[in-house]
Structure formats: C-alpha cells, structure tokens
Design a protein around this motif. Sequence first.
Motif, PDB file in Angstrom:
ATOM      1  N   UNK A 117       0.867  -1.175   0.000  1.00  0.00           N
ATOM      2  CA  UNK A 117       0.000   0.000   0.000  1.00  0.00           C
ATOM      3  C   UNK A 117       0.906   1.228   0.000  1.00  0.00           C
ATOM      4  N   UNK A 118       0.861   1.987  -1.087  1.00  0.00           N
ATOM      5  CA  UNK A 118       1.662   3.205  -1.197  1.00  0.00           C
ATOM      6  C   UNK A 118       0.739   4.375  -0.866  1.00  0.00           C
ATOM      7  N   UNK A 119       1.013   5.049   0.233  1.00  0.00           N
ATOM      8  CA  UNK A 119       0.174   6.176   0.636  1.00  0.00           C
ATOM      9  C   UNK A 119       0.542   7.418  -0.176  1.00  0.00           C
ATOM     10  N   UNK A 120      -0.456   8.034  -0.798  1.00  0.00           N
ATOM     11  CA  UNK A 120      -0.223   9.223  -1.627  1.00  0.00           C
ATOM     12  C   UNK A 120      -0.579  10.514  -0.914  1.00  0.00           C
ATOM     13  N   UNK A 121      -1.298  10.418   0.205  1.00  0.00           N
ATOM     14  CA  UNK A 121      -1.743  11.604   0.930  1.00  0.00           C
ATOM     15  C   UNK A 121      -1.536  11.421   2.429  1.00  0.00           C
ATOM     16  N   UNK A 122      -1.402  12.542   3.121  1.00  0.00           N
ATOM     17  CA  UNK A 122      -1.352  12.533   4.589  1.00  0.00           C
ATOM     18  C   UNK A 122      -2.781  12.622   5.118  1.00  0.00           C
ATOM     19  N   UNK A 123      -3.009  12.147   6.345  1.00  0.00           N
ATOM     20  CA  UNK A 123      -4.359  12.244   6.916  1.00  0.00           C
ATOM     21  C   UNK A 123      -4.681  13.673   7.319  1.00  0.00           C
ATOM     22  N   UNK A 124      -5.969  13.985   7.368  1.00  0.00           N
ATOM     23  CA  UNK A 124      -6.407  15.308   7.829  1.00  0.00           C
ATOM     24  C   UNK A 124      -7.833  15.172   8.348  1.00  0.00           C
ATOM     25  N   UNK A 125      -8.290  16.206   9.024  1.00  0.00           N
ATOM     26  CA  UNK A 125      -9.649  16.196   9.554  1.00  0.00           C
ATOM     27  C   UNK A 125      -9.707  15.689  10.979  1.00  0.00           C
ATOM     28  N   UNK A 126     -10.900  15.770  11.553  1.00  0.00           N
ATOM     29  CA  UNK A 126     -11.108  15.381  12.947  1.00  0.00           C
ATOM     30  C   UNK A 126     -10.749  13.919  13.152  1.00  0.00           C
ATOM     31  N   UNK A 127      -9.867  13.670  14.109  1.00  0.00           N
ATOM     32  CA  UNK A 127      -9.501  12.302  14.425  1.00  0.00           C
ATOM     33  C   UNK A 127      -8.515  11.678  13.463  1.00  0.00           C
ATOM     34  N   UNK A 128      -8.202  12.436  12.371  1.00  0.00           N
ATOM     35  CA  UNK A 128      -7.251  11.946  11.352  1.00  0.00           C
ATOM     36  C   UNK A 128      -7.402  10.452  11.115  1.00  0.00           C
ATOM     37  N   UNK A 129      -8.520  10.095  10.498  1.00  0.00           N
ATOM     38  CA  UNK A 129      -8.832   8.694  10.230  1.00  0.00           C
ATOM     39  C   UNK A 129      -8.094   8.153   9.021  1.00  0.00           C
ATOM     40  N   UNK A 130      -8.686   7.123   8.406  1.00  0.00           N
ATOM     41  CA  UNK A 130      -8.060   6.495   7.252  1.00  0.00           C
ATOM     42  C   UNK A 130      -6.897   5.598   7.615  1.00  0.00           C
ATOM     43  N   UNK A 131      -6.875   5.121   8.850  1.00  0.00           N
ATOM     44  CA  UNK A 131      -5.782   4.240   9.292  1.00  0.00           C
ATOM     45  C   UNK A 131      -6.001   2.813   8.772  1.00  0.00           C
TER      46      UNK A 131
END
Length: 275
Positions: A117-131
């Motif tokens: 899995x190559x991550x192209x973006x950093x997390x953002x927003x409340x709770x910084x989800x997408x983990x």
Amino acid sequence: PGATQLSADPAIWFSPALLSQEQLARIRAKVPADEAAYAPCIGQVDEFDSKKCTFVPVEGDVLLETAVASLGRAWGVDVSRLVSGGLPVIRYLPGAPAVGKHGDEDRRGAVPNATLVVYLTDPSGAGTGGKTVFPEAGVTVSPQAGAVLSFENTVGPSGIPHPKAKHLVSAVPADAASDRLVVQIPLAHPAGAVPYAYPEHVSGAKKPGEHESLHGTDAQKGAYKSALAAGLSIAVAFMAAKAGKFDPADVPALEEQAKATGKFSAEDLTPPPAK
C-alpha cells in the motif's frame, strides 16, 4: 532504508519516504479528475459514492517507470505488468465509512501472497482517520505520503490465507482536506517462477446485505440486529438488512433469497447454537 517491522507473524513492514516528492507529485497529478475514469472497487459496489478505483498509467513516463522499478528492487519482484497495466489507485472521499475487516483477494478469488500500500496523501480532519488496522496482529498504521506499507496475506508460499492478516480501514473524516489516495499493489509468488507485482485492485468481497448492516439506514441496521437477536443465521440477518425490515414470517423467504445469491456458505446459513 529506514523500514520498520511492525509484526513478524504475519510480516508487516512500514517504509517511510520510499517515494521521492517528485514521484509522489507525479502520481497524484495523474490521478484522473474525470469521474468517468472510476469504477466500483472489488466488493464495494454499494459504496461507490465514497470509495472508487482507477489506474494511473506508467508506461512511457520515465519518472514513474523509475519509481516502479525501485519498488521491484526493494521487494524482489518483476514489475513489468505494472508498467504496462498501470498503478491501481483507490480513492476514498471525505466522509467515506470504514472498510470492514477483510482479507485481500483479487477478482478471481485468488489471495495475493503479499500486498503493498503506497500512501499518496497525509491524513487530515477530525480524528485523522483512514488508518490501516490489523486487529489480530495488534498493528495500526497512519497514512504518510510517500510511505509504503507491506504485509503478508498468506502463510508463507502456501497460498493459505494468514489468520492474522485480516485488516480494516478506519473512516475518513467528513472534514478531511482531501481525498485519501493510495496505490495498492498485490504481489504473487508462484512456485518455481519469478515473483511479480500485478495491476489489480484487491480487497474482501462483502456478502449481500453486509453493507446495509454496517452503513445502511436505521431500519436496515435494525432489521439486521433483530434477526440476530432472534437467533437466526448471519445469512438471514444480512438479507433482512438488505430488505430493510425483519418479520419472523419472512424467514423462509429470506433463507431462499440468501441461497439464491450463491454467496453464502453452509456455515453462514446455519443459525448459531442456542445460548
């Protein structure tokens, strides 16, 4: 360089800053802006409004061919199929619900030996989800642009799914500054042949009604819970969720509907033991 092993069984590694900022920017720039370029991801047809799949072309782009070659060297796999077929990209829109726990498989039902899995973006927003979360392995990974998460899906080269490789993706906050973008690359290690990466999206296919039981209306989720509380099988509960209502009189019809899909195992159709 700088890779950290997060788990030995299954093998899970996190490699930060594996792609250069220039390579990262090029991939993001080539992610289609045209919605017509996207299709439902495997097992996620009902979530197309929030999770979409596409490909980024590689062939003829020296910068991306170099990036793909570096991935091939790092993992010891042939990447020629990625060059010709493109990079499989998954786009999660702000507000995308969690992707439930699953094991990776491709559209033919084959389990890749490993996934990158190559991550192209950093997390953002409340709770910084997408983990990315591996509950049985006790591993949680936060996205980091340019980093690569790699994990085994099978027990060695056996092809048998690893019992601790199932994972989930937490919800993307509705106030996220951008889409959550990843490149997902399955790796195959066929016996007696050169290991290779191939251009295909992989995920876990949901059962009919499973999406509604998790992310549906209150009526759909309530029907699912009512069927389970009545001691019925998971197959019947999912079909009740799909229907959006549960009536004990409908159980025979729900059972027939579940069987007709061909998606449920005998275990799925068997009610749990009485407590």
